[in-house]
Write an enzyme that holds these catalytic residues in place. Structure first.
Site, PDB file in Angstrom:
ATOM      1  N   ARG A 258       0.802  -1.312   0.107  1.00  0.00           N
ATOM      2  CA  ARG A 258       0.163  -0.180   0.158  1.00  0.00           C
ATOM      3  C   ARG A 258       0.944   1.211   0.017  1.00  0.00           C
ATOM      4  NH1 ARG A 258      -4.861  -2.250   2.447  1.00  0.00           N
ATOM      5  NH2 ARG A 258      -5.168  -4.179   1.079  1.00  0.00           N
TER       6      ARG A 258
ATOM      7  N   GLU B  31       0.478   3.904   0.610  1.00  0.00           N
ATOM      8  CA  GLU B  31      -0.287   5.333   1.395  1.00  0.00           C
ATOM      9  C   GLU B  31       0.664   6.021   2.179  1.00  0.00           C
ATOM     10  OE1 GLU B  31      -4.251   4.366   3.450  1.00  0.00           O
ATOM     11  OE2 GLU B  31      -3.500   2.344   2.668  1.00  0.00           O
TER      12      GLU B  31
ATOM     13  N   ARG C 206      -0.770   1.830  13.012  1.00  0.00           N
ATOM     14  CA  ARG C 206      -1.315   0.620  12.562  1.00  0.00           C
ATOM     15  C   ARG C 206      -1.118   0.837  10.928  1.00  0.00           C
ATOM     16  NH1 ARG C 206      -7.448   0.847  11.536  1.00  0.00           N
ATOM     17  NH2 ARG C 206      -7.718   2.832  11.209  1.00  0.00           N
ATOM     18  N   HIS C 207      -0.460   1.385  10.295  1.00  0.00           N
ATOM     19  CA  HIS C 207      -0.338   1.079   8.953  1.00  0.00           C
ATOM     20  C   HIS C 207       1.252   0.860   8.533  1.00  0.00           C
ATOM     21  CE1 HIS C 207      -4.003   3.509   9.016  1.00  0.00           C
ATOM     22  NE2 HIS C 207      -4.240   3.019   7.792  1.00  0.00           N
TER      23      HIS C 207
ATOM     24  N   GLU D 283     -10.278  -2.384  13.180  1.00  0.00           N
ATOM     25  CA  GLU D 283     -10.497  -3.490  12.134  1.00  0.00           C
ATOM     26  C   GLU D 283      -9.197  -4.421  11.831  1.00  0.00           C
ATOM     27  OE1 GLU D 283      -9.920  -1.829   8.357  1.00  0.00           O
ATOM     28  OE2 GLU D 283     -10.031  -3.867   7.994  1.00  0.00           O
TER      29      GLU D 283
ATOM     30  N   SER E 234     -11.728  -6.606   6.235  1.00  0.00           N
ATOM     31  CA  SER E 234     -12.866  -6.251   5.376  1.00  0.00           C
ATOM     32  C   SER E 234     -13.179  -7.068   4.554  1.00  0.00           C
ATOM     33  CB  SER E 234     -12.569  -4.786   5.190  1.00  0.00           C
ATOM     34  OG  SER E 234     -13.609  -3.925   4.565  1.00  0.00           O
TER      35      SER E 234
ATOM     36  N   ARG F 278      -1.685  -6.953  12.149  1.00  0.00           N
ATOM     37  CA  ARG F 278      -2.644  -6.209  13.247  1.00  0.00           C
ATOM     38  C   ARG F 278      -3.276  -7.379  13.933  1.00  0.00           C
ATOM     39  NH1 ARG F 278      -6.386  -1.916   9.977  1.00  0.00           N
ATOM     40  NH2 ARG F 278      -4.832  -0.613   9.051  1.00  0.00           N
TER      41      ARG F 278
END
Lengths: 517, 517
Positions: free
Chosen positions: A289, A291, A297-298, A440, A443, A491
């Site tokens: 990712r 991002e 948490r990323h 979370e 998903s 996670r």
């Protein structure tokens, strides 16, 4: 490492420019000086050979390793690290460590060890690896500082297999000290970047050993549970062409004369496998990712535990398969990893992880009602913010006493175009998230398996159909109703253990600012 | 798929330019026309509702799936693909397929099926997915064309769960036809690119189903064997910084404002784990090679099965662990995947894979002697060419009757700088390759675990020390003697099954010319 890489390395070496040679010469001189120094040290340590009756009982072998003498049954032969070392007159006390376990050991001048040998032992640097032959002796008083409290080792032979540099970039005991503990005595803790910069040493701590042994367990439990349920493991490509997935948050790769991308998820490939009659599949692999999120948490690269399955009647079959898999993981950890959990808790205290059987499934509208009651104002078709997710986690914990639950039937508007609408209420969808301690971890959804409906949904979302053509085409030749989801391994480990930073559960974490080691 | 990706998709959708809208409108019109046509077709098929007593017994549901009536015990309820369909007067014969298995089914006009229902069944396209309720009847004469030869299904209800487009890009029976078979009758085979371009359909063939179920088994056997031996599974990063590995044959990734690379192997990370006291580790994950090699055995992305372990006395402990793991894999395949092996052999005949226990270990000098005797001229310190590897494989098979062996003690000169020299003969090294049917599947070695010797070896190879600094530094704080190797999953599957192209054992292969699907 295959042959090809070997050849690659050779080519690289040949391509090596000469500009580095000067630097290398310097390094060589440095290395030569160091070798000289070490030789002198060894000579000093050993003294003159004539007067040392124990000279065969210690040393620094490199290529041919010493072996147990095998003559005396009472002696054990083991390899360990020197955790600490303390010379005291004619004795040298060592604490020897193997992973999470350690034991006190002793070299004392006598008929099995010379003065020179004790001196040699006393000079061994912390974190060096030694082979020792020793007798195991009961001790009168428990050795509180070691995990093996009832015995000590009397060393009769000792060889340095690998010498550590004397100056360590961090001390293991500092790296496992709980935050705040020993502050008055001026004891240090180690900040996370220092730990990560020196991961080879940090991973030796009891906490790290426990975390990553538990992580290995999570993967095994995940796979074993799914294999028992008839799932097939698949391998999906990580380098993908432009066409198949969207353009946001994707890393670009130079691919010969063109460009490619790193897969953000194996979803398309999992779905293709379902369309290809594999029925139930899972995969474990890296997910990328791009991002620029610098949060607790990323990560830019993490391990995805992915599931996809065809179902017979209702997508709740998918939810049940996933939640049961999670429950099997939780049970397996609880039953087989207590030592690891307790070890981590020593440094990072947390409440034991609670879960229900069967797993609690709440509908989105129920969750909204709970949040409204707690004073949160938000609309029916609005997505949950991270703070609201956490609050909801606390409310659910209070009401149901569980750290794990499923939130089902998200508003259609907040889910991706490929999410199957709820046939009974077009405002909602057959989609779900799963949460651990209010965060979370998964998903997922029933996917639209009909090319025409998928086209309509994509158009509704104003997505360029040309870009997702190959995705849609996958469903043109018969596709069973199916659903799935992706779980982030790091996670799951972080939240199960009640840790607060995902970098603690990634062996070599990658974030926008960290690419090493 | 996590929440983040969902958000990613939404952003992407928003970023969507309007230039695609016109195209979308066109698509929409096309879709609408198609829908209209389908509705008409359905109406035609069903005839007028009044006169069809069986109208509830068939149809095309989408979002709410039909369920078994559950009233009649003798009836079964199953989902399958329509493999073939043939109408014949008042009857329609279907062959229904589930993965590798198929069965004949029949809809006949009578008290359970109307004329309209038979017509509906006859119009279902090949590869569509149907739910049927049927009685199972014994047949007098074996149905040779199906795997279920003794029974047929008499269909009482039939629903199309997913309709396939009528025109398939390839026919499954063509895709599994052995090369050359049926040439006189003008029967087609399907070339590999067509298969790969339409992988969703090609993966449905019995051959593909068998290959990838067996591949799933290889991964499981690999992990289970190593877990039983006390190995810990690790996850290593695929995005790496420039410094840690060489520059040749590496894919470059744009990483925010800088550049990064895709890992060519997890070797450094495996070794770091050994230096961090994990003792024995394995990992399964993608490996990337930016080599412009367009051969039958090269991929740009493949799955590496990697092993690294500390050993006590001799690097042959590592060889023994790896060969025993391979033997456990071979045995597991032989004992549990006979159906899959036979299925693949039908299309691609090959000799059963032979192996010895314990595994044959030859030294490089012995292999050279065999090659010399067979007339090959090559020097003592020369590497084996691919043709010589294959020839050697044949010679070994003749002499020892095994398709799997280890070639040990390669000349130091042909191995990478981190290879441990043979302490007894500086011309050779503690390194090895492993071969299946004469092709290399693993390359491995004892690694130099001493920072100083590693520096010397790198300088000897004229490698820029600056570039491998972090690699060398990993060994400065005590490193146990260790070794390992990396196995290519696709090669193991290809060679075990006697296939001749690695693209057959990669679900979605990547090579310099292929990035899709």
């Amino acid at each position: 490492m295959t042959k090809d890489e070997v050849q690659g390395a050779t080519e690289e070496e040949q391509a090596q420019s000469k500009k580095g040679l000067k630097k290398q010469q310097k390094e060589a001189e440095k290395a030569a000086k160091k070798a000289e120094k070490q030789a002198k040290l060894a000579a000093d340590q050993q003294g003159s050979e004539e007067e040392d009756f124990a000279k065969d009982r210690y040393g620094v072998p490199l290529m041919v390793l010493p072996t147990k003498t095998g003559l005396v049954d009472q002696l054990i032969w083991l390899r360990a690290r020197v955790h600490t070392s303390r010379a005291k007159g004619k004795q040298c006390f060592l604490v020897l460590r193997q992973q999470q376990f350690n034991v006190q050991a002793l070299v004392a001048v006598g008929d099995r060890a010379s003065k020179q040998m004790v001196k040699f032992a006393a000079n061994i640097t912390k974190e060096s690896i030694v082979d020792v032959e020793a007798s195991v002796r009961k001790v009168e008083q428990k050795i509180e500082s070691c995990t093996q409290q009832d015995v000590e080792l009397h060393i009769e032979r000792i060889f340095v297999i690998s010498q550590s540099e004397a100056r360590l970039p961090l001390q293991l005991e500092d790296a496992v000290r709980p935050d705040g503990e020993g502050e008055e005595e001026g004891r240090a803790t180690v900040n996370q970047d220092t730990k990560l910069d020196n991961r080879v040493i940090d991973l030796r701590t009891t906490t790290s050993q426990a975390i990553f042994r538990l992580q290995s367990g999570v993967c095994k439990l995940f796979r074993d549970t799914l294999t028992n349920k008839g799932f097939v493991e698949i391998q999906t490509p990580k380098i993908i062409s432009a066409a198949s997935e969207g353009g946001a948050n994707v890393f670009t790769v130079s691919y010969f004369k063109t460009s490619a991308y790193l897969a953000q998820s194996p979803q398309l490939y999992k779905q293709m496998c379902i369309c290809a009659d594999f029925d139930k599949v899972f995969c474990v692999g890296p997910v990328f990712r791009a991002e620029d999120s610098n949060t607790h948490r990323h990560l830019t690269e993490f391990v995805g535990l992915d599931i996809e399955m065809a179902f017979s009647y209702h997508y709740h079959e998918v939810i049940d398969s996933i939640t049961d898999t999670m429950v099997q993981i939780f049970k397996g950890l609880r039953d087989n990893f207590q030592t690891e959990i307790l070890t981590v808790n020593k440094q990072y205290p947390s409440e034991p992880f609670k879960f229900l059987e069967p797993t609690l499934r709440l509908e989105y509208t129920e969750a909204l009602a709970m949040l409204h009651q707690a004073g949160v104002e938000m609309g029916d078709e609005e997505d949950l913010s991270t703070p609201n997710e956490k609050l909801l986690g606390r409310l659910v914990k209070e009401k149901y006493d569980t750290d794990f639950y499923v939130l089902d039937k998200y508003p259609l508007a907040v889910r991706p175009f490929y999410t199957m609408p709820d046939p009974n209420n077009a405002k909602y969808s057959n989609s779900y998230d799963m949460f651990m301690r209010g965060e979370e971890i998964l998903s997922g959804a029933q996917r639209v398996h009909d090319a025409q409906l998928l086209t309509e949904r994509a158009m509704h979302h104003q997505i360029d159909l040309e870009k997702i053509k190959s995705y849609i085409d996958s469903f043109r030749y018969g596709a069973p109703p199916h659903g799935g989801g992706g779980i982030g391994l790091e996670r799951v480990c972080m939240l199960y253990l009640g840790l607060h930073n995902i970098r603690q559960t990634s062996m070599f974490p990658r974030d926008p600012k960290r690419l090493t080691p």
